[in-house]
Design a protein around this motif. Structure first.
Motif, PDB file in Angstrom:
ATOM      1  N   ARG A 154      36.780  10.104  20.178  1.00  0.00           N
ATOM      2  CA  ARG A 154      36.254   9.166  21.177  1.00  0.00           C
ATOM      3  C   ARG A 154      35.614   9.869  22.356  1.00  0.00           C
ATOM      4  N   ARG A 160      27.962   9.063  19.114  1.00  0.00           N
ATOM      5  CA  ARG A 160      28.389   7.679  19.312  1.00  0.00           C
ATOM      6  C   ARG A 160      28.655   7.063  17.941  1.00  0.00           C
ATOM      7  N   HIS A 278      23.628  10.499  20.748  1.00  0.00           N
ATOM      8  CA  HIS A 278      23.497   9.551  21.855  1.00  0.00           C
ATOM      9  C   HIS A 278      22.099   9.503  22.447  1.00  0.00           C
TER      10      HIS A 278
END
Length: 312
Positions: A154, A160, A278
């Protein structure tokens, strides 16, 4: 600086464990091949092979180096592929990493079908590989999107992720098995039954995890066979060799030789995640990601094999 040609030579010799056969495979003579391997060892200050009159084999350090060399060569191939597409003006090309589940659940084929309908000129390169290699490919920008069974950490600063689906595991048993006549099957019914365990690629403790989940649910499987994939497990079950737990998306195409039952008390499923970098450098990547995330996950709603509903 590492020489990719030398790495390819090294990989070929490591795979064949024979300089002559590797030379034939590479379409060069033995002498220059041997010189290139020796030069690589000299540059690294590392002995890659143990040599004898009969054969040549990797040292322990050589085996570790080979694993990393193969990963680098795969990355180089993907990078070359990307460069050639860009050179041809194919700015919309996509490099997609995937786990096998992305294929047989229909998620990836469905997304590719929509992509072809909307943008037929886009070139797509598909790479089946472990999740760790897919994540590294995303970080190095040699992959545009990854479809994996487990998400990255995470707190990963670069990657992502978003969940795509949960594919529940169902009990599959031979159609002639005594339990096949029962609409409801309990944990006690399964205790001590012969089982076929389905491997989870990339998970070194998958067998222990499977057994632990069974024990926690109230039964102990007697594992007789390990299957490399769900399709193999289905074939073994159809041959009467044991029971197996197979995801729902796989049993829709099973034959009448197997019966299928849902086990409401055994809560387990195969999960699929989409992972991406990302930073979006190209609009086509973001567009395809949205296609994947918005695609309908149709695992089928028809009757299960053998006309058995199994409570699904």
């Amino acid at each position: 600086m590492l020489d990719l040609r030398q790495l390819r030579y090294f990989s070929a010799v490591a795979e064949t464990e024979h300089v002559g056969r590797a030379a034939e495979q590479l379409h060069i003579s033995q002498s220059p091949l041997s010189r290139q391997i020796a030069q690589l060892e000299k540059n690294l200050g590392l002995t890659l092979f143990e040599r004898s009159q009969q054969r040549i084999r990797l040292t322990r350090d050589g085996a570790i180096f080979l694993s990393e060399a193969r990963a680098l060569l795969r990355h180089a191939d993907r990078l070359e592929n990307l460069g050639r597409r860009l050179g041809r003006g194919e700015e919309g090309g996509l490099c997609i990493g995937y786990a096998a589940d992305a294929m047989h659940t229909g998620v990836l084929p469905g997304a590719l079908r929509r992509l072809q309908e909307e943008s037929p000129g886009i070139h797509v390169a598909l790479y089946s590989m472990p999740a760790a290699e897919q994540f590294e490919g995303l970080r190095q920008r040699s992959l545009d999107i990854a479809l994996v069974r487990e998400p990255p950490d995470r707190d990963d600063p670069v990657l992502r992720a978003a969940p795509l689906l949960e594919d529940p595991l169902l009990l599959v048993l031979p159609a002639g098995h005594p339990l096949a006549a029962d609409e409801t099957i309990t944990a006690k019914d399964l205790d001590g039954q012969p089982w076929i365990a389905v491997e989870e690629p990339g998970d070194p403790v998958w067998r222990d995890t499977f057994v632990a989940s069974c024990v926690a649910s109230g039964f102990t499987p007697d594992i007789r066979l390990d299957a490399a994939d769900p399709l193999t497990a289905l074939g073994l079950v159809a041959s009467g060799l044991g029971l197996a737990l197979v995801q729902k998306s796989m049993v829709r195409g099973a034959t009448d030789a197997v019966a299928v039952r849902a086990l409401p008390w055994y809560e387990a499923s195969v999960r699929l995640w989409a992972v991406w970098h990302h930073v979006d450098l190209r609009p086509v990547v973001a567009a395809f990601r949205e296609t994947v995330l918005s695609a309908e996950r149709e695992l089928g709603e028809g009757p299960l094999p053998g006309g058995l509903s199994g409570g699904v």
